[in-house]
Each structure stands twice: as C-alpha cells, then as structure tokens.
Design a protein around this motif. Structure first.
Motif, PDB file in Angstrom:
ATOM      1  N   MET A 154       1.527   6.458  -7.084  1.00  0.00           N
ATOM      2  CA  MET A 154       0.507   7.444  -7.477  1.00  0.00           C
ATOM      3  C   MET A 154       1.010   8.877  -7.311  1.00  0.00           C
ATOM      4  N   ILE A 183      -6.102   2.165  -8.271  1.00  0.00           N
ATOM      5  CA  ILE A 183      -7.083   2.054  -7.181  1.00  0.00           C
ATOM      6  C   ILE A 183      -7.567   0.613  -7.061  1.00  0.00           C
ATOM      7  N   VAL A 195       0.974   4.125  -2.950  1.00  0.00           N
ATOM      8  CA  VAL A 195       0.835   5.573  -2.725  1.00  0.00           C
ATOM      9  C   VAL A 195       2.017   6.313  -3.357  1.00  0.00           C
ATOM     10  N   ILE A 243      -5.277   5.745 -13.096  1.00  0.00           N
ATOM     11  CA  ILE A 243      -5.732   5.951 -11.721  1.00  0.00           C
ATOM     12  C   ILE A 243      -6.682   4.832 -11.289  1.00  0.00           C
ATOM     13  N   LEU A 244      -7.624   4.475 -12.159  1.00  0.00           N
ATOM     14  CA  LEU A 244      -8.571   3.411 -11.804  1.00  0.00           C
ATOM     15  C   LEU A 244      -7.873   2.064 -11.633  1.00  0.00           C
ATOM     16  N   HIS A 258       0.828  -1.208   0.000  1.00  0.00           N
ATOM     17  CA  HIS A 258       0.000   0.000   0.000  1.00  0.00           C
ATOM     18  C   HIS A 258       0.865   1.262   0.000  1.00  0.00           C
ATOM     19  N   GLY A 307      -4.909  -1.394  -5.313  1.00  0.00           N
ATOM     20  CA  GLY A 307      -4.930  -1.088  -3.880  1.00  0.00           C
ATOM     21  C   GLY A 307      -6.080  -1.767  -3.165  1.00  0.00           C
ATOM     22  N   GLY A 308      -7.256  -1.776  -3.787  1.00  0.00           N
ATOM     23  CA  GLY A 308      -8.407  -2.438  -3.187  1.00  0.00           C
ATOM     24  C   GLY A 308      -8.207  -3.940  -3.073  1.00  0.00           C
TER      25      GLY A 308
END
Length: 144
Positions: A59, A86, A56, A82-83, A52, A89-90
C-alpha cells in the motif's frame, strides 16, 4: 528511486502471492499429530503476521508510485485497489485470529476441526481477492 520503490512493491506483492496456496494446505493440517499441528499452525501464524507487513509495504509503495510519480490513475481504480487491499488485510487478520484460537485451545485438533470450514472459506476469499487485486493492478488502463 522509482526502481527501488517498484522493487519493494513487487517483492511485497509476491510475498502476498504465498497466500494463494493457503486454501489448499488447510486440508493437510487434519492429518498431523499434535506437535506437528502446533508447529504448522505457528508457521502459518508467522506468515499471516508477515503478510500484514507485506500488505502495508504494498500500500505504501503503491501510493508512493501513484502520488510521487504521477501515474495518472483513475479514481475508480484507486478506490477499487485500496478496498481490495483492505479486504485482503481483513481476511488475513481473521485467519490469524482463528489460528491463534486453535493454537491456544486445550484440544487443538478438535478446535481445528470446528474451524476448518471457516478457515477454508477465508482462504478461498483471500485467494480470489488476491486475483482481483492482481487484475486491478495489471489492467489500470481499463479503468481510466
């Protein structure tokens, strides 16, 4: 300064590449004894937490390069990137949650067997999401 940001970006992305092996190592957990299993799961848990942080950094450094150094990326490329990040990360977060549940369960081996299929699916989704992210990042000109 650009060289430093690029270095941080690449090193963080390389750390995320460690998750490419995750769906392959899940199967090795079944053959471990109780203490070995908990130690292995705690190691994977630490990797998910560090993943994680790496995400970050990817990004932030990527956004800094796009905004600060005017790489003229298309809107489609930026939204897709970006998607995808994300999503990664999820998925890492869902793996983290399941591994925590396995570690703190009364019978870790049984809980691992119950969650093995779910962890394998999450692992393969992370695998393919990282490959998609690498494709998006290395072929920015296809989306202009």
């Amino acid at each position: 300064m650009y060289s430093f940001i690029l270095f941080v970006h690449v090193v963080s992305a390389m750390f995320l590449g460690c998750f490419l092996a995750f769906p392959l190592i899940i199967h090795t957990f079944i053959s471990r004894t109780s203490n070995e299993l908990i130690t292995s799961l705690k190691t994977v848990l630490a990797f998910t937490q560090a993943g994680h942080y790496a995400l970050v950094l990817v990004m932030v450094s990527g956004g800094w390069m796009v905004i600060g150094y005017a790489l003229y990326s298309s809107l489609f490329w930026a939204i897709g990137s970006i998607l995808t990040l994300i999503l990664i990360g999820g998925l890492i977060g869902m793996v983290h949650k399941n591994i925590k549940q396995i570690i703190f369960a009364e019978d870790s081996k049984k809980t691992l067997l119950e969650n093995k299929l779910k962890l394998t699916w999450y692992g393969w989704l992370i695998f393919f999401s990282i490959l998609i992210a690498v494709f998006l990042m290395t072929n920015r000109s296809l989306f202009s």
